[in-house]
Design a protein around this motif. Structure first.
Motif, PDB file in Angstrom:
ATOM      1  N   ARG A  18       2.909 -11.859  -5.865  1.00  0.00           N
ATOM      2  CA  ARG A  18       2.883 -13.267  -5.495  1.00  0.00           C
ATOM      3  C   ARG A  18       2.833 -13.350  -3.974  1.00  0.00           C
ATOM      4  NH1 ARG A  18       2.392 -14.556 -10.568  1.00  0.00           N
ATOM      5  NH2 ARG A  18       4.185 -15.275 -11.757  1.00  0.00           N
ATOM      6  N   PRO A  19       2.588 -14.537  -3.434  1.00  0.00           N
ATOM      7  CA  PRO A  19       2.595 -14.674  -1.974  1.00  0.00           C
ATOM      8  C   PRO A  19       3.935 -14.223  -1.386  1.00  0.00           C
ATOM      9  CG  PRO A  19       1.667 -16.629  -2.988  1.00  0.00           C
ATOM     10  CD  PRO A  19       2.230 -15.785  -4.111  1.00  0.00           C
ATOM     11  N   GLY A  20       3.899 -13.260  -0.487  1.00  0.00           N
ATOM     12  CA  GLY A  20       5.105 -12.780   0.180  1.00  0.00           C
ATOM     13  C   GLY A  20       6.011 -11.934  -0.679  1.00  0.00           C
ATOM     14  N   TYR A  21       5.523 -11.430  -1.815  1.00  0.00           N
ATOM     15  CA  TYR A  21       6.406 -10.786  -2.787  1.00  0.00           C
ATOM     16  C   TYR A  21       5.630  -9.789  -3.643  1.00  0.00           C
ATOM     17  CZ  TYR A  21       9.743 -10.619  -6.731  1.00  0.00           C
ATOM     18  OH  TYR A  21      10.630 -10.235  -7.702  1.00  0.00           O
ATOM     19  N   ALA A  22       6.236  -8.636  -3.897  1.00  0.00           N
ATOM     20  CA  ALA A  22       5.680  -7.650  -4.830  1.00  0.00           C
ATOM     21  C   ALA A  22       6.835  -6.951  -5.528  1.00  0.00           C
ATOM     22  CB  ALA A  22       4.818  -6.635  -4.093  1.00  0.00           C
ATOM     23  N   LYS A  23       6.672  -6.710  -6.844  1.00  0.00           N
ATOM     24  CA  LYS A  23       7.726  -6.070  -7.623  1.00  0.00           C
ATOM     25  C   LYS A  23       7.114  -4.989  -8.505  1.00  0.00           C
ATOM     26  CE  LYS A  23       9.597  -8.398 -11.059  1.00  0.00           C
ATOM     27  NZ  LYS A  23      10.474  -9.316 -11.810  1.00  0.00           N
ATOM     28  N   TRP A  24       7.780  -3.839  -8.520  1.00  0.00           N
ATOM     29  CA  TRP A  24       7.417  -2.735  -9.404  1.00  0.00           C
ATOM     30  C   TRP A  24       8.526  -2.594 -10.435  1.00  0.00           C
ATOM     31  CZ3 TRP A  24       6.445  -2.940  -4.308  1.00  0.00           C
ATOM     32  CH2 TRP A  24       5.189  -2.558  -3.843  1.00  0.00           C
ATOM     33  N   MET A  25       8.212  -2.700 -11.718  1.00  0.00           N
ATOM     34  CA  MET A  25       9.171  -2.445 -12.795  1.00  0.00           C
ATOM     35  C   MET A  25       8.867  -1.038 -13.298  1.00  0.00           C
ATOM     36  SD  MET A  25      11.206  -5.056 -13.191  1.00  0.00           S
ATOM     37  CE  MET A  25      11.806  -5.103 -14.859  1.00  0.00           C
ATOM     38  N   ALA A  46       0.835  -1.210   0.000  1.00  0.00           N
ATOM     39  CA  ALA A  46       0.000   0.000   0.000  1.00  0.00           C
ATOM     40  C   ALA A  46       0.871   1.261   0.000  1.00  0.00           C
ATOM     41  CB  ALA A  46      -0.932  -0.006   1.212  1.00  0.00           C
ATOM     42  N   PHE A  47       1.909   1.276   0.836  1.00  0.00           N
ATOM     43  CA  PHE A  47       2.792   2.437   0.921  1.00  0.00           C
ATOM     44  C   PHE A  47       3.487   2.705  -0.415  1.00  0.00           C
ATOM     45  CE2 PHE A  47       7.068   4.154   1.452  1.00  0.00           C
ATOM     46  CZ  PHE A  47       6.802   5.343   2.115  1.00  0.00           C
ATOM     47  N   TYR A  48       4.158   1.678  -0.958  1.00  0.00           N
ATOM     48  CA  TYR A  48       4.928   1.881  -2.185  1.00  0.00           C
ATOM     49  C   TYR A  48       4.037   2.099  -3.404  1.00  0.00           C
ATOM     50  CZ  TYR A  48       9.155   1.034   0.415  1.00  0.00           C
ATOM     51  OH  TYR A  48      10.184   1.136   1.322  1.00  0.00           O
TER      52      TYR A  48
END
Length: 164
Positions: free
Chosen positions: A32-39, A18-20
């Motif tokens: 994914r479970p336990g993981y988030a990525k911003w490209m 939410a913050f990022y």
């Protein structure tokens, strides 16, 4: 073209997402479970938050290349930096199949260089990064001589000191 990679461990993935997402003005590219990525393209960065490693705060930085041909010169510069060097090769980590190598700066900040072939459904595993933390000091595991040498490859499959 290269992209800066930054990874943070988080205690609460949902709060971090939410913050990022608010900070960057966009939802994660990969979730994914336990993981988030911003490209992101502005700034040009591969930014990750994840809760699976158990680490909190800044985890590591990296250089992501867009073609496999760009990887060899980056690996060569890592070797020439007179620092620990860990060639991981092709691996599955962080929901991606990539070729990568690792190093650590003089203060112990871990850096990876990598090319991603494609995204995966499994998280995968990482290398034995504690080898980089020794910085050539074999006394950390009771060896008489260093097994982690400056600018020399570290066997990715060996134990703490490479079997001293």
């Amino acid at each position: 073209m290269k992209r800066l990679h930054v990874s943070f461990g988080t205690a609460d993935l949902e709060k971090s997402v939410a913050f990022y997402s608010t900070l960057f003005g966009v939802a994660p590219t990969v979730r994914r479970p336990g993981y988030a990525k911003w490209m992101l393209d502005d700034p040009r960065v591969n930014f990750v938050v994840e809760s699976q490693s158990g680490e909190r705060g800044f985890s590591h930085a990296g250089i992501q290349v867009e073609s496999q041909e760009e990887l060899a010169p980056v690996f060569e510069r890592m070797k020439q930096a007179e620092a620990p060097y860990l060639p991981e090769g092709v691996t599955t980590c962080c929901y991606a199949k990539s070729e990568k190598s690792w190093t650590a700066d003089p203060d112990g900040v871990r850096w990876e260089a990598f090319y991603t072939f494609h995204q995966m459904d499994e998280f995968g595993t990482g290398p034995e990064l504690q080898k980089l933390d020794m910085g050539g000091d074999a006394s950390a595991c009771g060896c008489d001589e260093p097994k982690v040498e400056t600018a020399k490859p570290i066997a990715a499959t060996s134990g703490c000191c490479g079997g001293c």
